[in-house]
Enzyme design. Structure first.
Site, PDB file in Angstrom:
ATOM      1  N   LYS A 182       0.855  -1.192   0.000  1.00  0.00           N
ATOM      2  CA  LYS A 182       0.000   0.000   0.000  1.00  0.00           C
ATOM      3  C   LYS A 182       0.889   1.240   0.000  1.00  0.00           C
ATOM      4  O   LYS A 182       1.470   1.597   1.010  1.00  0.00           O
ATOM      5  CB  LYS A 182      -0.927   0.056   1.222  1.00  0.00           C
ATOM      6  CG  LYS A 182      -2.014   1.118   0.993  1.00  0.00           C
ATOM      7  CD  LYS A 182      -2.643   1.670   2.249  1.00  0.00           C
ATOM      8  CE  LYS A 182      -1.878   2.797   2.877  1.00  0.00           C
ATOM      9  NZ  LYS A 182      -1.761   4.039   2.060  1.00  0.00           N
ATOM     10  N   GLU A 257       9.560   0.825  10.959  1.00  0.00           N
ATOM     11  CA  GLU A 257      10.595   1.848  10.857  1.00  0.00           C
ATOM     12  C   GLU A 257       9.888   3.181  11.048  1.00  0.00           C
ATOM     13  O   GLU A 257       9.157   3.629  10.169  1.00  0.00           O
ATOM     14  CB  GLU A 257      11.303   1.764   9.507  1.00  0.00           C
ATOM     15  CG  GLU A 257      12.674   2.385   9.545  1.00  0.00           C
ATOM     16  CD  GLU A 257      12.672   3.841   9.156  1.00  0.00           C
ATOM     17  OE1 GLU A 257      12.348   4.693  10.020  1.00  0.00           O
ATOM     18  OE2 GLU A 257      12.989   4.127   7.999  1.00  0.00           O
ATOM     19  N   CYS A 291      13.272  10.424   7.863  1.00  0.00           N
ATOM     20  CA  CYS A 291      13.098   9.820   9.198  1.00  0.00           C
ATOM     21  C   CYS A 291      14.334  10.021  10.061  1.00  0.00           C
ATOM     22  O   CYS A 291      14.233  10.135  11.270  1.00  0.00           O
ATOM     23  CB  CYS A 291      12.751   8.343   9.067  1.00  0.00           C
ATOM     24  SG  CYS A 291      13.899   7.445   8.030  1.00  0.00           S
ATOM     25  N   GLU A 389       8.684  14.870  16.378  1.00  0.00           N
ATOM     26  CA  GLU A 389       9.161  14.834  14.996  1.00  0.00           C
ATOM     27  C   GLU A 389       8.354  15.835  14.166  1.00  0.00           C
ATOM     28  O   GLU A 389       7.127  15.794  14.163  1.00  0.00           O
ATOM     29  CB  GLU A 389       8.996  13.426  14.423  1.00  0.00           C
ATOM     30  CG  GLU A 389       9.557  13.317  13.033  1.00  0.00           C
ATOM     31  CD  GLU A 389       9.530  11.897  12.486  1.00  0.00           C
ATOM     32  OE1 GLU A 389       8.447  11.294  12.448  1.00  0.00           O
ATOM     33  OE2 GLU A 389      10.594  11.400  12.099  1.00  0.00           O
ATOM     34  N   TRP A 455      19.534  -0.961   8.715  1.00  0.00           N
ATOM     35  CA  TRP A 455      18.816   0.297   8.965  1.00  0.00           C
ATOM     36  C   TRP A 455      17.606   0.008   9.852  1.00  0.00           C
ATOM     37  O   TRP A 455      16.789  -0.869   9.524  1.00  0.00           O
ATOM     38  CB  TRP A 455      18.330   0.888   7.636  1.00  0.00           C
ATOM     39  CG  TRP A 455      17.665   2.218   7.799  1.00  0.00           C
ATOM     40  CD1 TRP A 455      16.328   2.476   7.825  1.00  0.00           C
ATOM     41  CD2 TRP A 455      18.322   3.463   7.973  1.00  0.00           C
ATOM     42  NE1 TRP A 455      16.116   3.808   8.011  1.00  0.00           N
ATOM     43  CE2 TRP A 455      17.322   4.438   8.105  1.00  0.00           C
ATOM     44  CE3 TRP A 455      19.670   3.848   8.042  1.00  0.00           C
ATOM     45  CZ2 TRP A 455      17.621   5.788   8.291  1.00  0.00           C
ATOM     46  CZ3 TRP A 455      19.965   5.196   8.227  1.00  0.00           C
ATOM     47  CH2 TRP A 455      18.943   6.148   8.347  1.00  0.00           C
TER      48      TRP A 455
HETATM   49  P1  NAI Z   1       1.431   8.066   8.542  1.00  0.00           P
HETATM   50  O1  NAI Z   1       2.229   7.241   9.485  1.00  0.00           O
HETATM   51  O2  NAI Z   1       0.009   8.361   8.879  1.00  0.00           O
HETATM   52  O3  NAI Z   1       1.428   7.365   7.091  1.00  0.00           O
HETATM   53  C1  NAI Z   1       2.390   6.438   6.637  1.00  0.00           C
HETATM   54  C2  NAI Z   1       1.687   5.300   5.914  1.00  0.00           C
HETATM   55  O4  NAI Z   1       0.831   4.629   6.835  1.00  0.00           O
HETATM   56  C3  NAI Z   1       0.783   5.747   4.761  1.00  0.00           C
HETATM   57  O5  NAI Z   1       0.832   4.781   3.739  1.00  0.00           O
HETATM   58  C4  NAI Z   1      -0.589   5.772   5.395  1.00  0.00           C
HETATM   59  O6  NAI Z   1      -1.635   5.618   4.493  1.00  0.00           O
HETATM   60  C5  NAI Z   1      -0.497   4.582   6.330  1.00  0.00           C
HETATM   61  N1  NAI Z   1      -1.427   4.610   7.471  1.00  0.00           N
HETATM   62  C6  NAI Z   1      -1.894   5.697   8.123  1.00  0.00           C
HETATM   63  N2  NAI Z   1      -2.738   5.337   9.103  1.00  0.00           N
HETATM   64  C7  NAI Z   1      -2.799   3.979   9.078  1.00  0.00           C
HETATM   65  C8  NAI Z   1      -3.499   3.008   9.846  1.00  0.00           C
HETATM   66  N3  NAI Z   1      -4.305   3.369  10.830  1.00  0.00           N
HETATM   67  N4  NAI Z   1      -3.323   1.704   9.548  1.00  0.00           N
HETATM   68  C9  NAI Z   1      -2.496   1.326   8.558  1.00  0.00           C
HETATM   69  N5  NAI Z   1      -1.823   2.206   7.788  1.00  0.00           N
HETATM   70  C10 NAI Z   1      -1.957   3.512   8.046  1.00  0.00           C
HETATM   71  O7  NAI Z   1       2.231   9.401   8.270  1.00  0.00           O
HETATM   72  P2  NAI Z   1       1.658  10.812   7.724  1.00  0.00           P
HETATM   73  O8  NAI Z   1       0.304  11.078   8.277  1.00  0.00           O
HETATM   74  O9  NAI Z   1       1.828  10.818   6.260  1.00  0.00           O
HETATM   75  O10 NAI Z   1       2.715  11.803   8.362  1.00  0.00           O
HETATM   76  C11 NAI Z   1       2.604  12.164   9.738  1.00  0.00           C
HETATM   77  C12 NAI Z   1       3.954  12.197  10.393  1.00  0.00           C
HETATM   78  O11 NAI Z   1       4.497  10.886  10.371  1.00  0.00           O
HETATM   79  C13 NAI Z   1       5.005  13.042   9.700  1.00  0.00           C
HETATM   80  O12 NAI Z   1       4.914  14.377  10.056  1.00  0.00           O
HETATM   81  C14 NAI Z   1       6.257  12.395  10.219  1.00  0.00           C
HETATM   82  O13 NAI Z   1       6.551  12.894  11.494  1.00  0.00           O
HETATM   83  C15 NAI Z   1       5.905  10.939  10.339  1.00  0.00           C
HETATM   84  N6  NAI Z   1       6.395  10.154   9.193  1.00  0.00           N
HETATM   85  C16 NAI Z   1       7.530   9.414   9.345  1.00  0.00           C
HETATM   86  C17 NAI Z   1       8.057   8.725   8.278  1.00  0.00           C
HETATM   87  C18 NAI Z   1       9.303   7.926   8.405  1.00  0.00           C
HETATM   88  O14 NAI Z   1      10.008   7.740   7.425  1.00  0.00           O
HETATM   89  N7  NAI Z   1       9.618   7.368   9.542  1.00  0.00           N
HETATM   90  C19 NAI Z   1       7.453   8.793   6.954  1.00  0.00           C
HETATM   91  C20 NAI Z   1       6.216   9.543   6.906  1.00  0.00           C
HETATM   92  C21 NAI Z   1       5.735  10.203   7.991  1.00  0.00           C
END
Ligand code: NAI
Ligand code: MG
Length: 493
Positions: A182, A257, A291, A389, A455
């Site tokens: 996804k 991660e 990240c 973050e 990583w």
């Molecule tokens: P998110 O964690 O909500 O989204 C990441 C992925 O998880 C997307 O594919 C999303 O559709 C999916 N997702 C969201 N809610 C879910 C659920 N309940 N069950 C299963 N999958 C789910 O991140 P978002 O909202 O895009 O960004 C919010 C914050 O997250 C950012 O400001 C940042 O701090 C952090 N983040 C960290 C990342 C990393 O590389 N560690 C990458 C993206 C965001």
């Protein structure tokens, strides 16, 4: 190269069992170019029924399809062919990635090259997976078989869209798993283009399925589905926690991660220009949407004022621009949502600390989710901008007295993904390396990441490791085989 991807709005579908299929509800949602705020594509908003269809395809491909009969060398060859497709289409993929995510085209080209390298690495590793012979004290042979974990549900973020897909798909396929991927709802396009080559390289139907949708619906359904054996997730810690809770019901294997608030530590005597560059690069690369961003810049008091000044001077030279322009160093943030989130932290930061540079929207752009590279200084490590973050171009500069103080502040965070230390004193460097609780510590650099090396995070930055043999390990089960060599009956009666 500009213009190889047409800007017209196109509706993509889900890729399930080797075919492009519409979502069952017929609903779609828009995908944007964050530099123009224009819609560039529509993708299906998938629901639990769509996820079920994809999982069933992956399940059948794993349980009874030809994939289970392939040998590891064949799987490796398929991965090499995928890498070749990526390399042949770098220009198209990089442009699409840049346009959809807002990242500078030059960085997108690096990312796409890394995607190919990742498939090549796991292509090569596929047939190097070996079991053990176990020295049991019996007239028997005990050995282990390494077997694929099964159907992998893979949920990825928007900051490195196709690269995160590669980090998930390549080791899973090398291991012999089948996948339901996804993509992030903001940036699904490169993964969908990638699927166009699956049949040609010999991936049987159902081995890789891609469903589009939002996290709360599509993602959550994938995590809850009993037909999925393992979830691999990259994203926010908040969603990581939800995933662990939901996966508990079916006892799926989970690797996470998550984010970080990584310390980038500067001691007096570090190579000055390299250190100042490293502080800026560490936190502003990819607009800070990383990240492992070095978002807490810890500076020894003896050099603190001069260092903040030097960072500020150099930050003025960072060129913000349209993602597709080659001299752009920072593009817009990925979405309106991320722009609003980062902007709200800028307001919080202005109350918590002093602003050296930035703090808002750059004046020169009428449209697009651009944010100025922002440096807050005199920041307390307990401030929200030090603890949470932000995932944008926002640095918190924090002074420290001495080595012990630096280590204490560095570790005073719920996260533990990454850290870096800058010094010419090798004793000090290695003491800090040992003391900091993080999955990677760079010395006199920050951010380079290679597929050959592990990583992943300590603490609330997640668990499990990606890349290298560690990444493959997460997609394998271990079966012990015990072969009795003693023909005398068991003396039990
Ligand atoms: P998110 O964690 O909500 O989204 C990441 C992925 O998880 C997307 O594919 C999303 O559709 C999916 N997702 C969201 N809610 C879910 C659920 N309940 N069950 C299963 N999958 C789910 O991140 P978002 O909202 O895009 O960004 C919010 C914050 O997250 C950012 O400001 C940042 O701090 C952090 N983040 C960290 C990342 C990393 O590389 N560690 C990458 C993206 C965001
Ligand atoms: Mg979210």
């Amino acid at each position: 190269m500009l213009g190889t991807v047409k800007a017209e709005v196109r509706t993509y579908k889900n890729f399930v069992n080797g075919e492009w299929v519409a979502g069952s509800s017929g609903e779609t949602f828009p995908v944007y170019d964050p530099s123009t705020e224009e819609v560039i594509a529509q993708v299906p908003s998938s629901n639990a029924a769509d996820v079920d269809r994809a999982v069933k395809a992956a399940r059948a491909a794993f349980d009874s399809g030809p994939w289970g009969q392939t040998n590891a060398a064949d799987r490796g060859r398929i991965l090499f062919k995928l890498a070749e497709k990526i390399r042949q289409n770098t220009a198209m993929l990089a442009e699409l990635e840049s346009r959809n995510s807002g990242k500078p085209i030059v960085e997108a080209e690096f990312d796409i090259a890394d995607v190919a390298t990742c498939f090549e690495y796991y292509g090569g590793l596929a047939n190097k997976v070996m079991g053990h012979v176990n020295p049991v004290p019996a007239n028997a042979l005990s050995f282990t078989l390494r077997e694929p974990v099964g159907v992998a549900g893979q949920i990825i973020p928007w900051n490195y869209p196709l690269l995160m897909a590669a980090w998930k798909l390549a080791p899973a396929l090398a291991a012999g798993c089948t996948c339901v991927l996804k993509p992030a709802e903001q940036t699904p396009l490169t993964a969908l283009e990638f699927a166009n080559w699956f049949a040609e390289v010999g991936l049987p139907p159902g081995v890789v399925n891609i469903v589009n949708g939002f996290g709360e619906t599509c993602g959550a359904a994938l995590v809850a589905h009993p037909g999925v054996d393992k979830i691999a997730f990259t994203g926010s810690a908040a969603v990581g926690k939800l995933i662990v809770k939901s996966a508990a019901d079916t006892l799926k294997r989970v690797t996470l991660e998550l984010g970080g608030k990584s310390p980038n530590i500067f001691f007096e005597g570090a190579d000055w220009e390299a250190a100042v560059d490293g502080a800026l690069f560490g936190v502003f690369i990819n607009q800070g949407e990383v990240c492992s961003a070095g978002s807490r810049i810890l500076v020894e008091k003896k050099i603190y004022s001069k260092f903040v000044e030097a960072m500020t001077e150099k930050a003025k030279r960072i060129h913000l621009g349209a993602p597709l322009e080659r001299d752009t160093k920072m593009g817009p943030l990925v979405s309106k949502e991320q722009y609003d989130r980062v902007s709200s932290y800028l307001e919080i930061g202005k109350k918590e600390a002093k602003v050296a540079i930035g703090g808002g929207r750059p004046k020169q752009f009428g449209k697009g989710y651009y944010v100025e590279p922002t440096i807050f200084y005199d920041v307390d490590n307990n401030a929200r901008i030090s603890r949470e973050e932000i995932f944008g171009p926002v640095a918190s500069v924090i002074p420290f007295d001495d080595e012990a103080g630096a280590i204490r502040i560095a570790n005073d965070t719920p996260y533990g993904l990454a850290a870096a230390v800058w010094t010419r004193d090798i004793y000090k460097a290695f003491r800090v390396v040992k003391a900091v609780r993080a999955g990677i510590v760079w010395v006199n650099h920050m951010q380079p990441t290679y597929v050959e090396a592990p990583w992943g995070g300590y603490k609330q930055s997640g668990f499990g490791r990606e890349l290298g043999p560690w990444g493959l390990e997460e997609y394998l089960e271990t079966k012990q085989v015990f072969v009795n060599l003693d023909e005398t009956p068991i003396a039990w009666y």
